[in-house]
Design a protein around this motif. Structure first.
Motif, PDB file in Angstrom:
ATOM      1  N   HIS A   1      -7.538  -5.924  -3.373  1.00 26.19           N
ATOM      2  CA  HIS A   1      -8.805  -6.525  -2.945  1.00 26.19           C
ATOM      3  C   HIS A   1      -9.100  -6.217  -1.463  1.00 26.19           C
ATOM      4  CE1 HIS A   1      -8.925  -8.587  -6.760  1.00 26.19           C
ATOM      5  NE2 HIS A   1      -7.716  -9.108  -6.541  1.00 26.19           N
ATOM      6  N   ILE A   2      -8.926  -4.958  -1.092  1.00 23.11           N
ATOM      7  CA  ILE A   2      -9.272  -4.501   0.269  1.00 23.11           C
ATOM      8  C   ILE A   2     -10.072  -3.210   0.132  1.00 23.11           C
ATOM      9  CG2 ILE A   2      -7.316  -5.583   1.451  1.00 23.11           C
ATOM     10  CD1 ILE A   2      -5.847  -2.957   1.333  1.00 23.11           C
ATOM     11  N   SER A   3     -10.724  -2.833   1.222  1.00 26.81           N
ATOM     12  CA  SER A   3     -11.565  -1.623   1.158  1.00 26.81           C
ATOM     13  C   SER A   3     -10.698  -0.361   1.160  1.00 26.81           C
ATOM     14  CB  SER A   3     -12.532  -1.587   2.332  1.00 26.81           C
ATOM     15  OG  SER A   3     -11.829  -1.338   3.520  1.00 26.81           O
ATOM     16  N   LYS A   4     -11.286   0.702   0.665  1.00 25.63           N
ATOM     17  CA  LYS A   4     -10.602   1.996   0.628  1.00 25.63           C
ATOM     18  C   LYS A   4     -10.305   2.480   2.054  1.00 25.63           C
ATOM     19  CE  LYS A   4     -11.254   6.734  -0.944  1.00 25.63           C
ATOM     20  NZ  LYS A   4     -12.187   7.710  -1.470  1.00 25.63           N
ATOM     21  N   ALA A   5     -11.223   2.195   2.986  1.00 25.57           N
ATOM     22  CA  ALA A   5     -11.034   2.595   4.387  1.00 25.57           C
ATOM     23  C   ALA A   5      -9.800   1.915   4.983  1.00 25.57           C
ATOM     24  CB  ALA A   5     -12.278   2.262   5.201  1.00 25.57           C
TER      25      ALA A   5
ATOM     26  N   ILE B   1       0.852  -1.209   0.000  1.00 18.39           N
ATOM     27  CA  ILE B   1       0.000   0.000   0.000  1.00 18.39           C
ATOM     28  C   ILE B   1       0.873   1.239   0.000  1.00 18.39           C
ATOM     29  CG2 ILE B   1      -1.623   1.354   1.387  1.00 18.39           C
ATOM     30  CD1 ILE B   1      -2.839  -1.332   2.302  1.00 18.39           C
ATOM     31  N   ILE B   2       1.870   1.265   0.890  1.00 23.36           N
ATOM     32  CA  ILE B   2       2.749   2.437   1.008  1.00 23.36           C
ATOM     33  C   ILE B   2       3.515   2.639  -0.299  1.00 23.36           C
ATOM     34  CG2 ILE B   2       4.758   3.363   2.209  1.00 23.36           C
ATOM     35  CD1 ILE B   2       3.684   1.877   4.730  1.00 23.36           C
ATOM     36  N   SER B   3       4.021   1.564  -0.848  1.00 22.87           N
ATOM     37  CA  SER B   3       4.789   1.652  -2.089  1.00 22.87           C
ATOM     38  C   SER B   3       3.922   2.189  -3.223  1.00 22.87           C
ATOM     39  CB  SER B   3       5.335   0.265  -2.439  1.00 22.87           C
ATOM     40  OG  SER B   3       5.910   0.277  -3.713  1.00 22.87           O
ATOM     41  N   LEU B   4       2.714   1.620  -3.380  1.00 20.09           N
ATOM     42  CA  LEU B   4       1.823   2.074  -4.453  1.00 20.09           C
ATOM     43  C   LEU B   4       1.397   3.533  -4.264  1.00 20.09           C
ATOM     44  CD1 LEU B   4      -0.395  -1.122  -4.848  1.00 20.09           C
ATOM     45  CD2 LEU B   4       1.330  -0.277  -6.462  1.00 20.09           C
ATOM     46  N   TYR B   5       1.131   3.919  -3.025  1.00 18.58           N
ATOM     47  CA  TYR B   5       0.708   5.294  -2.749  1.00 18.58           C
ATOM     48  C   TYR B   5       1.831   6.276  -3.076  1.00 18.58           C
ATOM     49  CZ  TYR B   5      -1.218   9.366  -0.379  1.00 18.58           C
ATOM     50  OH  TYR B   5      -1.685  10.622  -0.108  1.00 18.58           O
ATOM     51  N   LYS B   6       3.066   5.893  -2.730  1.00 20.67           N
ATOM     52  CA  LYS B   6       4.213   6.765  -3.013  1.00 20.67           C
ATOM     53  C   LYS B   6       4.461   6.879  -4.516  1.00 20.67           C
ATOM     54  CE  LYS B   6       6.676   6.488   1.329  1.00 20.67           C
ATOM     55  NZ  LYS B   6       7.899   6.067   2.035  1.00 20.67           N
ATOM     56  N   GLN B   7       4.006   5.896  -5.274  1.00 21.46           N
ATOM     57  CA  GLN B   7       4.143   5.948  -6.733  1.00 21.46           C
ATOM     58  C   GLN B   7       3.081   6.847  -7.364  1.00 21.46           C
ATOM     59  OE1 GLN B   7       4.115   1.961  -8.314  1.00 21.46           O
ATOM     60  NE2 GLN B   7       5.776   1.306  -6.961  1.00 21.46           N
TER      61      GLN B   7
ATOM     62  N   ILE C   1      -0.338   6.300  -7.088  1.00 22.07           N
ATOM     63  CA  ILE C   1      -1.554   5.585  -7.464  1.00 22.07           C
ATOM     64  C   ILE C   1      -2.663   5.985  -6.489  1.00 22.07           C
ATOM     65  CG2 ILE C   1      -2.581   3.295  -7.737  1.00 22.07           C
ATOM     66  CD1 ILE C   1       0.216   2.302  -8.499  1.00 22.07           C
ATOM     67  N   SER C   2      -3.871   6.161  -6.996  1.00 25.46           N
ATOM     68  CA  SER C   2      -4.994   6.617  -6.178  1.00 25.46           C
ATOM     69  C   SER C   2      -5.418   5.535  -5.185  1.00 25.46           C
ATOM     70  CB  SER C   2      -6.175   7.010  -7.056  1.00 25.46           C
ATOM     71  OG  SER C   2      -6.750   5.859  -7.634  1.00 25.46           O
ATOM     72  N   LEU C   3      -6.112   5.969  -4.136  1.00 18.79           N
ATOM     73  CA  LEU C   3      -6.575   5.051  -3.096  1.00 18.79           C
ATOM     74  C   LEU C   3      -7.550   4.017  -3.654  1.00 18.79           C
ATOM     75  CD1 LEU C   3      -7.176   7.568  -0.165  1.00 18.79           C
ATOM     76  CD2 LEU C   3      -5.170   6.150  -0.576  1.00 18.79           C
ATOM     77  N   GLU C   4      -8.422   4.445  -4.572  1.00 17.95           N
ATOM     78  CA  GLU C   4      -9.391   3.519  -5.162  1.00 17.95           C
ATOM     79  C   GLU C   4      -8.687   2.410  -5.937  1.00 17.95           C
ATOM     80  OE1 GLU C   4      -9.616   6.907  -5.798  1.00 17.95           O
ATOM     81  OE2 GLU C   4     -11.218   7.365  -4.395  1.00 17.95           O
ATOM     82  N   THR C   5      -7.670   2.794  -6.699  1.00 15.53           N
ATOM     83  CA  THR C   5      -6.941   1.811  -7.506  1.00 15.53           C
ATOM     84  C   THR C   5      -6.208   0.812  -6.606  1.00 15.53           C
ATOM     85  OG1 THR C   5      -6.603   3.538  -9.168  1.00 15.53           O
ATOM     86  CG2 THR C   5      -5.280   1.555  -9.391  1.00 15.53           C
ATOM     87  N   ILE C   6      -5.580   1.326  -5.531  1.00 11.86           N
ATOM     88  CA  ILE C   6      -4.859   0.458  -4.594  1.00 11.86           C
ATOM     89  C   ILE C   6      -5.826  -0.540  -3.973  1.00 11.86           C
ATOM     90  CG2 ILE C   6      -3.558   0.374  -2.423  1.00 11.86           C
ATOM     91  CD1 ILE C   6      -2.438   3.153  -3.144  1.00 11.86           C
ATOM     92  N   SER C   7      -6.992  -0.060  -3.532  1.00 11.49           N
ATOM     93  CA  SER C   7      -7.955  -0.953  -2.882  1.00 11.49           C
ATOM     94  C   SER C   7      -8.466  -2.022  -3.850  1.00 11.49           C
ATOM     95  CB  SER C   7      -9.124  -0.154  -2.284  1.00 11.49           C
ATOM     96  OG  SER C   7      -9.908   0.412  -3.304  1.00 11.49           O
TER      97      SER C   7
ATOM     98  N   VAL D   1      -7.148   0.965   3.304  1.00 12.26           N
ATOM     99  CA  VAL D   1      -5.983   1.610   2.700  1.00 12.26           C
ATOM    100  C   VAL D   1      -5.687   2.915   3.445  1.00 12.26           C
ATOM    101  CG1 VAL D   1      -5.075   2.679   0.598  1.00 12.26           C
ATOM    102  CG2 VAL D   1      -6.385   0.557   0.445  1.00 12.26           C
ATOM    103  N   GLU D   2      -6.725   3.713   3.662  1.00  9.78           N
ATOM    104  CA  GLU D   2      -6.551   4.970   4.390  1.00  9.78           C
ATOM    105  C   GLU D   2      -6.032   4.714   5.798  1.00  9.78           C
ATOM    106  OE1 GLU D   2     -10.405   6.802   4.203  1.00  9.78           O
ATOM    107  OE2 GLU D   2      -9.999   7.732   2.266  1.00  9.78           O
TER     108      GLU D   2
END
Length: 172
Positions: free
Chosen positions: A156-160, A138-144, A146-152, A162-163
């Motif tokens: 296959h996890i909820s946006k909440a 999650i941290i790696s993708l966010y630093k790249q 990528i939006s929270l929706e895409t990461i979730s 991820v946040e």
């Protein structure tokens, strides 16, 4: 002659009635004027009394000014002003000090509540679907970027969730 004497009698009675009415009207108006004159006289008397007291006060003030004769020196004026300002500022300073003490007490309460909330958040168990590996992903993708929706969606996890991971790791 009888008719003329009756007419004259009626005329005399009518004249007498008119004279009586005029006398009544004059006495009533005279009573009203006397009442108005008395009220004006009482107001004038009160005004004279007030003028007398004001003149007396004025003369006393003039006598006091003449007795004091000498003016206050600049140092005395400065001291008097300083004393007056101190008397006015002292209650304000006391109130401000009490307000500061209250604010410090409130700040202490807020700090203790904040630390207890932080401890509570640290003790909350991480949902079973999130593993240590997922946190790093999650941290790696966010630093790249990528939006929270895409990461979730990708993990296959909820946006909440991820946040939550980003907040726990103080990234977002």
């Amino acid at each position: 002659m009888n008719l003329e004497s009756i007419n004259i009698e009626y005329l005399v009675v009518a004249m007498a009635a008119m004279i009586l009415y005029l006398l009544y009207y004059v006495f009533t108006k005279d009573a009203q004027y006397n009442k108005n004159i008395r009220s004006v006289a009482s107001v004038a008397e009160e005004l004279n009394r007030e003028i007398f007291y004001l003149k007396k006060k004025l003369s006393e003030t003039q006598e006091n000014i003449q007795k004091s004769g000498s003016r206050m020196s600049d140092e005395e004026v400065y001291q008097e002003v300083e004393r007056t300002v101190y008397d006015m500022v002292k209650p304000l300073a006391t109130s401000i000090k009490r307000l500061e003490e209250s604010l410090l007490m409130i700040e202490g309460h807020i700090e203790s509540r904040l630390s207890s909330l932080e401890n509570g958040v640290k003790q909350i168990s991480i949902p079973a679907s999130i593993h240590g590996n997922d946190d790093e992903k999650i941290i790696s993708l966010y630093k790249q970027g990528i939006s929270l929706e895409t990461i979730s969606k990708e993990l296959h996890i909820s946006k909440a969730e991820v946040e939550f991971v980003l907040k726990i790791n103080k990234i977002k």
